[in-house]
Design a protein around this motif. Structure first.
Motif, PDB file in Angstrom:
ATOM      1  N   LEU A   1     -10.731  42.532 -14.993  1.00 54.82           N
ATOM      2  CA  LEU A   1     -11.306  43.825 -15.323  1.00 54.82           C
ATOM      3  C   LEU A   1     -10.461  44.601 -16.331  1.00 54.82           C
ATOM      4  CD1 LEU A   1     -12.507  44.894 -11.774  1.00 54.82           C
ATOM      5  CD2 LEU A   1     -13.920  44.071 -13.662  1.00 54.82           C
ATOM      6  N   MET A   2      -9.146  44.478 -16.254  1.00 58.16           N
ATOM      7  CA  MET A   2      -8.259  45.193 -17.170  1.00 58.16           C
ATOM      8  C   MET A   2      -8.146  44.514 -18.531  1.00 58.16           C
ATOM      9  SD  MET A   2      -6.982  48.059 -15.913  1.00 58.16           S
ATOM     10  CE  MET A   2      -8.736  48.280 -15.615  1.00 58.16           C
ATOM     11  N   ARG A   3      -8.459  43.228 -18.612  1.00 59.07           N
ATOM     12  CA  ARG A   3      -8.469  42.486 -19.876  1.00 59.07           C
ATOM     13  C   ARG A   3      -7.200  42.756 -20.702  1.00 59.07           C
ATOM     14  NH1 ARG A   3     -13.299  40.258 -20.722  1.00 59.07           N
ATOM     15  NH2 ARG A   3     -12.854  39.945 -22.942  1.00 59.07           N
ATOM     16  N   PRO A   4      -6.034  42.343 -20.218  1.00 67.02           N
ATOM     17  CA  PRO A   4      -4.765  42.613 -20.926  1.00 67.02           C
ATOM     18  C   PRO A   4      -4.562  41.646 -22.090  1.00 67.02           C
ATOM     19  CG  PRO A   4      -4.332  41.402 -18.911  1.00 67.02           C
ATOM     20  CD  PRO A   4      -5.814  41.640 -18.946  1.00 67.02           C
ATOM     21  N   ASP A   5      -5.222  41.905 -23.209  1.00 69.27           N
ATOM     22  CA  ASP A   5      -5.271  40.975 -24.340  1.00 69.27           C
ATOM     23  C   ASP A   5      -4.351  41.430 -25.475  1.00 69.27           C
ATOM     24  OD1 ASP A   5      -5.917  39.200 -26.324  1.00 69.27           O
ATOM     25  OD2 ASP A   5      -8.074  39.297 -25.977  1.00 69.27           O
ATOM     26  N   PRO A   6      -3.201  40.781 -25.656  1.00 69.00           N
ATOM     27  CA  PRO A   6      -2.268  41.174 -26.726  1.00 69.00           C
ATOM     28  C   PRO A   6      -2.831  40.960 -28.125  1.00 69.00           C
ATOM     29  CG  PRO A   6      -1.187  39.795 -25.073  1.00 69.00           C
ATOM     30  CD  PRO A   6      -2.650  39.709 -24.825  1.00 69.00           C
ATOM     31  N   ARG A   7      -3.913  40.225 -28.259  1.00 68.00           N
ATOM     32  CA  ARG A   7      -4.492  40.005 -29.589  1.00 68.00           C
ATOM     33  C   ARG A   7      -5.165  41.258 -30.130  1.00 68.00           C
ATOM     34  NH1 ARG A   7      -8.527  35.340 -28.329  1.00 68.00           N
ATOM     35  NH2 ARG A   7      -8.862  36.782 -26.593  1.00 68.00           N
ATOM     36  N   THR A   8      -5.541  42.180 -29.247  1.00 65.23           N
ATOM     37  CA  THR A   8      -6.265  43.372 -29.683  1.00 65.23           C
ATOM     38  C   THR A   8      -5.348  44.447 -30.242  1.00 65.23           C
ATOM     39  OG1 THR A   8      -6.141  44.380 -27.476  1.00 65.23           O
ATOM     40  CG2 THR A   8      -8.028  42.959 -27.929  1.00 65.23           C
ATOM     41  N   ASN A   9      -4.057  44.306 -30.038  1.00 64.46           N
ATOM     42  CA  ASN A   9      -3.108  45.349 -30.426  1.00 64.46           C
ATOM     43  C   ASN A   9      -1.743  44.703 -30.603  1.00 64.46           C
ATOM     44  OD1 ASN A   9      -1.263  47.448 -30.542  1.00 64.46           O
ATOM     45  ND2 ASN A   9      -2.163  48.608 -28.851  1.00 64.46           N
ATOM     46  N   ARG A  10      -1.161  44.844 -31.768  1.00 65.36           N
ATOM     47  CA  ARG A  10       0.119  44.185 -32.051  1.00 65.36           C
ATOM     48  C   ARG A  10       1.260  44.728 -31.203  1.00 65.36           C
ATOM     49  NH1 ARG A  10       0.436  43.445 -38.658  1.00 65.36           N
ATOM     50  NH2 ARG A  10      -1.361  42.028 -38.841  1.00 65.36           N
ATOM     51  N   GLN A  11       1.104  45.932 -30.704  1.00 64.08           N
ATOM     52  CA  GLN A  11       2.174  46.519 -29.875  1.00 64.08           C
ATOM     53  C   GLN A  11       1.826  46.495 -28.381  1.00 64.08           C
ATOM     54  OE1 GLN A  11       1.302  48.336 -32.931  1.00 64.08           O
ATOM     55  NE2 GLN A  11       3.001  47.126 -33.758  1.00 64.08           N
ATOM     56  N   LEU A  12       0.770  45.796 -28.003  1.00 61.88           N
ATOM     57  CA  LEU A  12       0.328  45.860 -26.609  1.00 61.88           C
ATOM     58  C   LEU A  12       1.387  45.321 -25.650  1.00 61.88           C
ATOM     59  CD1 LEU A  12      -3.093  45.480 -25.097  1.00 61.88           C
ATOM     60  CD2 LEU A  12      -1.317  44.026 -24.147  1.00 61.88           C
ATOM     61  N   THR A  13       1.645  46.117 -24.605  1.00 55.41           N
ATOM     62  CA  THR A  13       2.593  45.709 -23.569  1.00 55.41           C
ATOM     63  C   THR A  13       1.959  45.886 -22.202  1.00 55.41           C
ATOM     64  OG1 THR A  13       3.553  47.937 -23.667  1.00 55.41           O
ATOM     65  CG2 THR A  13       4.694  46.186 -24.880  1.00 55.41           C
ATOM     66  N   ILE A  14       2.383  45.043 -21.279  1.00 50.77           N
ATOM     67  CA  ILE A  14       1.825  45.005 -19.927  1.00 50.77           C
ATOM     68  C   ILE A  14       2.982  45.165 -18.945  1.00 50.77           C
ATOM     69  CG2 ILE A  14       0.528  43.599 -18.281  1.00 50.77           C
ATOM     70  CD1 ILE A  14      -0.363  42.009 -20.939  1.00 50.77           C
ATOM     71  N   SER A  15       2.793  46.016 -17.937  1.00 46.85           N
ATOM     72  CA  SER A  15       3.887  46.280 -17.009  1.00 46.85           C
ATOM     73  C   SER A  15       3.420  46.258 -15.564  1.00 46.85           C
ATOM     74  CB  SER A  15       4.510  47.656 -17.302  1.00 46.85           C
ATOM     75  OG  SER A  15       5.487  48.005 -16.332  1.00 46.85           O
ATOM     76  N   ASP A  16       4.331  45.838 -14.702  1.00 50.36           N
ATOM     77  CA  ASP A  16       4.175  45.997 -13.253  1.00 50.36           C
ATOM     78  C   ASP A  16       5.463  46.614 -12.740  1.00 50.36           C
ATOM     79  OD1 ASP A  16       3.973  45.894 -10.536  1.00 50.36           O
ATOM     80  OD2 ASP A  16       3.387  43.790 -10.413  1.00 50.36           O
ATOM     81  N   PRO A  17       5.462  47.911 -12.398  1.00 43.95           N
ATOM     82  CA  PRO A  17       6.692  48.585 -11.953  1.00 43.95           C
ATOM     83  C   PRO A  17       7.107  48.264 -10.525  1.00 43.95           C
ATOM     84  CG  PRO A  17       4.852  50.110 -11.922  1.00 43.95           C
ATOM     85  CD  PRO A  17       4.328  48.844 -12.512  1.00 43.95           C
ATOM     86  N   ALA A  18       6.347  47.404  -9.834  1.00 39.55           N
ATOM     87  CA  ALA A  18       6.732  46.926  -8.499  1.00 39.55           C
ATOM     88  C   ALA A  18       6.356  45.448  -8.454  1.00 39.55           C
ATOM     89  CB  ALA A  18       6.011  47.725  -7.415  1.00 39.55           C
ATOM     90  N   CYS A  19       6.998  44.646  -9.290  1.00 41.58           N
ATOM     91  CA  CYS A  19       6.434  43.347  -9.650  1.00 41.58           C
ATOM     92  C   CYS A  19       6.626  42.240  -8.619  1.00 41.58           C
ATOM     93  CB  CYS A  19       6.966  42.887 -11.004  1.00 41.58           C
ATOM     94  SG  CYS A  19       8.682  42.362 -11.021  1.00 41.58           S
ATOM     95  N   GLY A  20       7.466  42.440  -7.604  1.00 39.49           N
ATOM     96  CA  GLY A  20       7.608  41.384  -6.594  1.00 39.49           C
ATOM     97  C   GLY A  20       7.941  40.054  -7.233  1.00 39.49           C
ATOM     98  N   THR A  21       7.181  39.016  -6.915  1.00 37.95           N
ATOM     99  CA  THR A  21       7.439  37.684  -7.465  1.00 37.95           C
ATOM    100  C   THR A  21       6.715  37.449  -8.784  1.00 37.95           C
ATOM    101  OG1 THR A  21       5.627  36.742  -6.164  1.00 37.95           O
ATOM    102  CG2 THR A  21       7.829  36.701  -5.184  1.00 37.95           C
ATOM    103  N   GLY A  22       6.138  38.500  -9.356  1.00 40.25           N
ATOM    104  CA  GLY A  22       5.561  38.393 -10.693  1.00 40.25           C
ATOM    105  C   GLY A  22       4.108  37.972 -10.739  1.00 40.25           C
ATOM    106  N   GLY A  23       3.387  38.101  -9.635  1.00 36.33           N
ATOM    107  CA  GLY A  23       2.016  37.623  -9.572  1.00 36.33           C
ATOM    108  C   GLY A  23       1.099  38.214 -10.624  1.00 36.33           C
ATOM    109  N   PHE A  24       1.173  39.541 -10.848  1.00 29.99           N
ATOM    110  CA  PHE A  24       0.310  40.174 -11.837  1.00 29.99           C
ATOM    111  C   PHE A  24       0.650  39.717 -13.251  1.00 29.99           C
ATOM    112  CE2 PHE A  24      -0.569  43.432  -8.527  1.00 29.99           C
ATOM    113  CZ  PHE A  24      -1.957  43.454  -8.633  1.00 29.99           C
ATOM    114  N   LEU A  25       1.941  39.608 -13.561  1.00 34.09           N
ATOM    115  CA  LEU A  25       2.349  39.218 -14.909  1.00 34.09           C
ATOM    116  C   LEU A  25       1.970  37.767 -15.188  1.00 34.09           C
ATOM    117  CD1 LEU A  25       5.848  40.963 -15.045  1.00 34.09           C
ATOM    118  CD2 LEU A  25       3.656  41.826 -15.870  1.00 34.09           C
TER     119      LEU A  25
END
Length: 474
Positions: free
Chosen positions: A152-176
């Motif tokens: 649903l969030m469609r975190p696509d770095p191709r749409t924006n050269r500066q696009l960054t994605i974050s998880d401030p409580a990332c645990g084992t990194g599942g979202f990333l």
């Protein structure tokens, strides 16, 4: 995977007799699994630190080789050094270490699943939690829910050269990991050289309070050929850096540990000790204008003390366009009984209406084995949400034949003091749980009991006065 976890857990129980606790065992397992999977993927490691060299050793030479490898890897620049920073051997018995290496060597881990180490870690922590009667839900978000949020969030770095994605409580990194896997599915793995380099080194960011899951998150992404930036520390206690993000996907830890602390943050408009409410304020801070977020929160966050104040600020500064009520048992077995929601919002425009999707009413509770959570639980919600990650796709309440999809204007939200709980915004009759759902809140029961008690005391006082007066006249 169940058989593999069972085998590894059986060995953990054996090592308990050698004085190795479950936490130390799982940590050593992550080191060795990383070395084995790096060998399977032909990743180049420093001399005498790789899996084939370690596997050839025996006796005390094996212990020395393993300890030297951990030290050498911990001194490497970049992410490899971060992964093994401060690593130490906890397996003093060479025979025990040799047996563990043999157990790991019997499986081709990379061929099982790209996120196999996290799955193995999850299975082992689940068993460890059962042994110690402690929840492990702080480390994990169910994979079907993660995948749905990412789609649903469609975190696509191709749409924006500066696009960054974050998880401030990332645990084992599942979202990333899921965000990167989504990108690979969208592109078939084909990216131009400049985009590929940016995706690898300057796209995925995280923050984690506990060292072990952070280490696993770094390992997972490194084995995906990604070099994330995952810092160690307390997201809501520490002042944020100047970096802002286009997409935030996160599941802040449940529970009340540290709940007596009120963070001293200039960017927090509302002072509260509620961790989840503070995470919502933190996410609002770290989003870029126009940035979007999907945040998992338990039900009580929607009506807790100060919830109305936080959501008022959130809705003034962001478009809280969608709320998903997750099925009961979504986080079983880690936090049984906890009801959860996902809040979707875009920073930079005020909320005009909120769409709620009830995936809970008349849905049998999720169980680990007989009724596991699957992608199908969120399929209709994703259709209702639409293709626009900012929640601006055309929407209609008729999109859900069962009536699970309902819109509420901001004036209705204001009348409920900005609290989006299931009592104030309930429109579906839940045949299975109506009696429980309609039961008064404990606080209400206590208030009613105190009122009755005060009335009773008043009656007693009146009777005492009456009989006292009567006695005086007699």
């Amino acid at each position: 995977m169940t058989d593999v976890v069972g085998k590894l857990w059986g060995y953990a129980s054996t090592l308990r007799h050698d004085g190795v606790d479950y936490g130390d065992y799982i940590e050593q397992l992550t080191y060795l699994l990383f070395l084995k999977m790096a060998d399977e993927q032909e990743l180049k490691l420093p001399r005498k630190t790789d899996w084939p060299h370690l596997r050839r050793q025996s006796g005390m030479e094996l212990i020395e080789t393993y300890e030297n490898a951990l030290r050498t890897l911990g001194k490497q620049p970049g992410i490899l050094g971060d992964i093994f920073s401060g690593s130490q051997n906890r397996l003093a018995n060479p025979a025990a270490l040799s047996r563990l290496i043999k157990v790991i060597d019997e499986t081709d881990w990379t061929s099982l699943d790209v996120d196999v180490k996290a799955a193995a870690f999850e299975g082992l922590l689940e068993k460890s939690a059962a042994e110690g009667k402690k929840g492990a839900g702080q480390y994990f978000t169910p994979r079907p829910l993660i995948r749905s949020m990412v789609r649903l969030m469609r975190p696509d770095p191709r749409t924006n050269r500066q696009l960054t994605i974050s998880d401030p409580a990332c645990g084992t990194g599942g979202f990333l990991v899921a965000a990167y896997e989504w990108l690979k599915d969208q592109t078939g793995g084909a990216l131009d050289r400049a985009t590929a380099k940016r995706v690898k080194t300057a796209t995925y960011y995280g923050h984690e309070l506990v060292a072990r899951p952070r280490r696993l998150a770094l390992m997972n992404l490194y084995l995906h050929q990604v070099e994330p930036h995952i810092t160690l520390g307390n997201s809501i206690e520490e002042a944020p850096t100047d970096r802002r993000f286009d997409v935030v996907l996160t599941n802040p830890p449940f529970g009340n540990r540290g709940a007596n602390n009120i963070p001293v943050r200039e960017d927090f408009t509302v002072e509260t000790s509620n961790k989840q409410l503070n995470f919502l304020q933190h996410v609002l801070t770290i989003l870029k204008p126009g940035g979007r977020a999907a945040v998992v929160v338990p039900d009580n966050v929607l009506f807790a003390d100060k919830a109305g104040e936080v959501f008022k600020i959130l809705m003034e500064d962001a478009d809280v366009h969608t709320v998903l009520r997750c099925p009961r048992g979504t986080f079983n077995p880690y936090t049984p009984g906890t009801k959860t929601n996902v809040i979707f919002f875009t920073k930079g425009r005020p909320t005009s209406r909120v769409w709620l999707y009830d995936a809970r009413a008349n849905v049998p509770s999720i169980t680990k084995r007989s009724r596991p959570l699957t992608d199908a639980h969120f399929a209709e919600f994703e259709r209702c949400y639409g293709s626009d990650p900012h929640g601006q796709s055309p929407r209609s309440e008729t999109d859900s034949p069962e009536g699970r999809w309902r819109a509420f204007g901001i004036e209705q939200v204001k009348k409920a003091d900005y609290k989006l709980d299931s009592y104030a915004f309930k429109w579906m009759r839940d045949e299975e749980t109506d009696e429980l759902e309609d039961a008064p809140e404990p606080a209400d029961l206590i208030a009613d009991a105190l009122t009755e008690l005060k009335l009773a005391v008043g009656h007693i006082a009146a009777l005492q006065k009456l009989f006292g007066d009567e006695g005086a006249r007699a």
